[in-house]
Enzyme design. Structure first.
Site, PDB file in Angstrom:
ATOM      1  CE1 TYR A   1      17.378   7.891  -6.107  1.00 39.24           C
ATOM      2  CE2 TYR A   1      17.530   5.561  -6.639  1.00 39.24           C
ATOM      3  CZ  TYR A   1      17.992   6.660  -5.949  1.00 39.24           C
ATOM      4  OH  TYR A   1      19.065   6.548  -5.110  1.00 39.24           O
TER       5      TYR A   1
ATOM      6  CE1 TYR B   1      14.449  17.084  -8.126  1.00 37.82           C
ATOM      7  CE2 TYR B   1      12.436  16.132  -9.039  1.00 37.82           C
ATOM      8  CZ  TYR B   1      13.567  16.019  -8.238  1.00 37.82           C
ATOM      9  OH  TYR B   1      13.809  14.866  -7.557  1.00 37.82           O
TER      10      TYR B   1
ATOM     11  CG  ASP C   1      27.928   8.101   2.952  1.00 35.79           C
ATOM     12  OD1 ASP C   1      27.802   9.318   3.215  1.00 35.79           O
ATOM     13  OD2 ASP C   1      27.295   7.211   3.550  1.00 35.79           O
ATOM     14  CG  MET C   2      26.783  13.303   2.065  1.00 37.48           C
ATOM     15  SD  MET C   2      25.402  14.413   1.825  1.00 37.48           S
ATOM     16  CE  MET C   2      24.293  13.407   0.853  1.00 37.48           C
TER      17      MET C   2
ATOM     18  CD  GLU D   1      15.794  15.425  -4.852  1.00 37.19           C
ATOM     19  OE1 GLU D   1      14.593  15.657  -4.622  1.00 37.19           O
ATOM     20  OE2 GLU D   1      16.188  14.952  -5.912  1.00 37.19           O
TER      21      GLU D   1
ATOM     22  CD  GLU E   1      13.213  10.466   3.787  1.00 35.78           C
ATOM     23  OE1 GLU E   1      13.968  10.753   2.839  1.00 35.78           O
ATOM     24  OE2 GLU E   1      12.027  10.137   3.631  1.00 35.78           O
TER      25      GLU E   1
END
Lengths: 536, 536
Positions: B224, B234, B320-321, B336, B345
């Site tokens: 990260y 960004y 988890d979305m 992202e 991914e």
């Protein structure tokens, strides 16, 4: 009918449309990965258009073999992917058809519209179709008839073409394709039955065997027994010895001169017998030394000599010919040390050792031998080699009774050895570059490796060998040898195939290396004899 | 001078004569088999004649790369076989030279007769030679000067070109090639120093890494941290969010409307920060949901929110979305989730799950992304993959900072995904056939595999990506991806390269399969995702 049943089950896949088959092949490949033992038969039309007769820019299928080739390369030569060939009314050239006999063709689908009509109104096939069907029978390809009946058989004469059918069957309705089936059955029955030798060899067809190492290992009694049965071979040796005896001892000197003949590598005595028979045939006096390193064979040799009463003529020497101190020099040196590839069982190295005790003007039988190779399509052999999943098996030469192979170009000579050889810079190392041209009407072809053969001159015009164009008939001591390629090479029409072969000699072993440099370079196979060698 | 020393020792091998080098290559291959860690440098002239300017039937060397290629194929891409390139006075085309940067060139030998003479009588090089030498320096190629001195340097002015040399050296006799060396040194010193980012990435050049699996695995804090440092990325996100906010909320309605923005895969918060900065920049009111499945990241996220005093604006959702039941629908969905190859991914699968809680007219940032591939020569990468001696590594895609590669043709788009996507027959499976044309003046080339990239449209004209022709400058979050080929494929000039890529979706994983069908078919790579896959 010779139609074998579908043992493990098979699934017929429709023919790919057009040349771009990657998506279809991917799906099939995915299925193949998870398939237990079912076969997938890809249906492909037997089709190749002449280069001249089509528009170059057209997207039409011109050579269906290329379609098959792409498909199987994408599927990584999967052993469960086979072929069902559709036989059409027009056949491509003989060379082009030949390629398919090296491919895994399981089924030939003959369409009724490929049939002609004979004088009596019955279906029959053209000469070239007949030859093709016979070829398929020879390769255990199943026959399937397809299409609508196109021949109106005169009703009253049905019996004549089918009079081998039980009478009660005649009451049942005749299958509409019966007359086509009868014709194909007739083609099968008309074939020449296999000779005894062919029947014996049936089990060896396309079966890879490791070559013998008779110098390093001692042969088994069983092996001697098999080879001794090859009467054709010993007749040729006897003929050669006869000619040599007549040259050494002119007429009128028969009683004055005794020829000294040494059999080096006498085994259990067949060449001793051939020599004595030649002496008897020519009326020449002979003294024979039988030199043999294998103690087990020597025991049998002693019994033979006693049994035949040859004690006065034959002296047995239990010794390696390379080490023996001979009490006298020989007029004639006879040996049978040849392998399928001539020098591959180290005949050159053995005879170099034996040459010491040959008179300066002495004769070696054989007096020379040459190896030959030719490029072949052999998907069965390739898959068998590949199934071991290692490098060693791809860099080994195998003895094999070639059957389901396509010979893509005439064989060419590789290495020659002459005996005796008194040259001062003598070496048994060899290098040869070969340039094969595959006939243009063949189309593209895949080379899985090289078939190897030999031809030996025993003496003057007496020769012995397995090179296909001049092989000695009915001789069964040698099968061909197969040198595989780690990656099969596709050769386009008109593109040359350049191949390199080396015979390398070390202190304890002899080996071959080989590679292709054109149309694209392959790695050197068997570098430093890492995978395959013959021990000295 | 940047000349690295010869660490393990190397031996310079003379250049093969003519095109047929099988015998020479065999000897070298034999030596390579037994070599511990010495390098063999095959000397090859940098030479390619135009097709037009030579007699087609002539046996002269026309493209020395082909000689090298044959040699190394025969030697089976041995990792200890490298190149010493002789630089001649005439250079081939830029495309043709480019190939060598994917090859293991260790030394460039510059001959004095390649040098020109400047106005002051000193040796110098043509612009194209200068560019080549700089390229070699960039690839850590050693420079060797060779030949007789051909320039008569005015005696009184020796100091001016070499005034960085210690005065006491001037008493020693000057090396006759000193002025050439000085010039090459000058070229090196003139080079632009590496940027900080380039220095950081130096250690990653041509180093194969397994791609991340952020969906299946949880990322480490270190990962990260690295990615959060990529300010360029960004800034692009912030620009995109600004434009989206202005589109959602027209001027004059700033205080009336609160935009609901959800960051799905919020990690440790960098996109939350970008969103809030965009809100401030545009004067729009924002309500943010930060959805993150990694519990470790969520902890850090909570601290960040508290530290920054964002409690009233940001709601953290530890989920988890794909499973979250959102309390309201979003105007803007920011994520992202892109890998080096865009969708690799599993951004498509994740955003499919999140799309449920996006308003019908809502905006996804990114709104679309496309993957790209291009064929490359990359002998270092190929040898690294090959060193594992298994199939799995040849069927895996690697993240890699490409450096010693030759890009043989412009990249082409592979798969595109759009978000949101409300089409009824939506599927994330994809298939693409690509047709690359390598510029004819390149000559023949070898394809070791494919470099993969992505470009994403964040919103309207704001994009982000690593596709070389339009890559976002100074962004370091993504290296390229490399899809290897099990067997490198040689492409002749004018011959097309046809490639197939599939994106396959199973119930638990997503994977790619790939193959080449022209100039010759390759097997399907990674069939059924047997070697490489991304877990759902």
């Amino acid at each position: 009918m010779g139609l074998s049943s579908i043992s493990a089950g098979a699934c017929l896949l429709p023919s790919p449309k057009r040349a771009s088959c990657a998506n279809y092949a991917r799906c099939v490949n995915q299925i193949l990965q998870g398939l237990s033992n079912m076969q997938l038969w890809l249906r492909i039309p037997l089709l190749k258009t002449d280069e001249d007769s089509v528009d170059v820019d057209s997207d039409d299928l011109r050579d269906s073999w290329e379609l098959w080739n792409s498909f199987r390369l994408i599927c990584e030569h999967h052993s469960q992917l086979s072929l069902a060939l559709d036989i059409l009314s027009t056949l491509p050239s003989v060379n082009s058809i030949g390629r398919w006999f090296g491919e895994p063709v399981r089924v030939a689908i003959v369409h009724t519209d490929s049939f002609l009509t004979n004088a009596r109104g019955y279906p029959c096939l053209s000469k070239s179709h007949q030859k093709l069907i016979t070829g398929f029978f020879n390769h255990s390809v199943q026959m399937v008839l397809s299409g609508k009946p196109l021949h109106n058989i005169p009703a009253e004469s049905t019996g004549s073409a089918a009079n081998h059918i039980d009478k009660n069957v005649n009451n049942v309705e005749r299958h509409p394709l019966r007359s086509y089936l009868d014709y194909v059955g007739y083609l099968y029955q008309r074939m020449e039955p296999l000779s005894e030798q062919e029947r014996i060899e049936l089990g060896y067809r396309d079966f890879l065997q490791a070559p013998l190492q008779p110098l390093m290992d001692n042969l088994e009694a069983q092996t001697y027994e098999t080879f001794e049965k090859d009467s054709v071979k010993y007749i040729q040796y006897q003929r050669a010895i006869c000619k040599a005896l007549l040259d050494r001892v002119p007429d009128g000197k028969e009683s004055a001169i005794t020829t000294v003949l040494m059999v080096v590598g006498a085994g259990r005595g067949p060449l001793v017998r051939a020599a004595l028979q030649a002496a008897e045939e020519t009326g020449r006096k002979l003294k024979v030394y039988a030199v043999e390193k294998n103690p087990n064979a020597v025991v049998t040799l002693h019994s033979l000599i006693k049994l035949e009463g040859w004690e006065n003529v034959v002296t047995i020497v239990s010794c390696d010919m390379r080490l023996w101190n001979a009490p006298e020099k020989a007029d004639i040196l006879v040996s049978e040390l040849l392998g399928s590839f001539g020098d591959n069982e180290l005949s050159p190295e053995c005879l170099d050792g034996a040459q010491r005790f040959l008179k300066q003007d002495g004769i070696s039988i054989p007096s020379s031998y040459t190896s030959f190779i030719q490029p072949i399509t052999a998907s069965k052999l390739y898959n068998d080699v590949k199934s071991h999943k290692d490098l060693i098996h791809f860099e080994t030469a195998y003895v094999v009774k070639l059957h389901s192979v396509a010979k893509l170009a005439p064989s060419q000579a590789v290495f020659t050895f002459n005996h005796p050889d008194y040259s001062t810079k003598k070496s048994n190392q060899r290098y040869k570059k070969l340039h094969f041209v595959i006939p243009c009407d063949t189309g593209s072809a895949i080379v899985h490796g090289f078939a190897g053969y030999f031809d030996a001159t025993l003496y003057k015009d007496v020769h012995l060998g397995i090179e296909p164009s001049m092989s000695t008939p009915n001789m069964f001591s040698w099968f061909a040898i197969f040198f595989p390629l780690r990656q099969p090479i596709c050769v386009q029409p008109g593109s040359p195939l350049e191949v390199h072969f080396w015979r390398c000699c070390g202190s304890t072993k002899v080996w071959y290396e080989w590679c292709v440099t054109s149309p694209r370079p392959s790695p050197i196979h068997n570098s430093n004899g890492r995978s395959y060698w013959v021990g000295l």
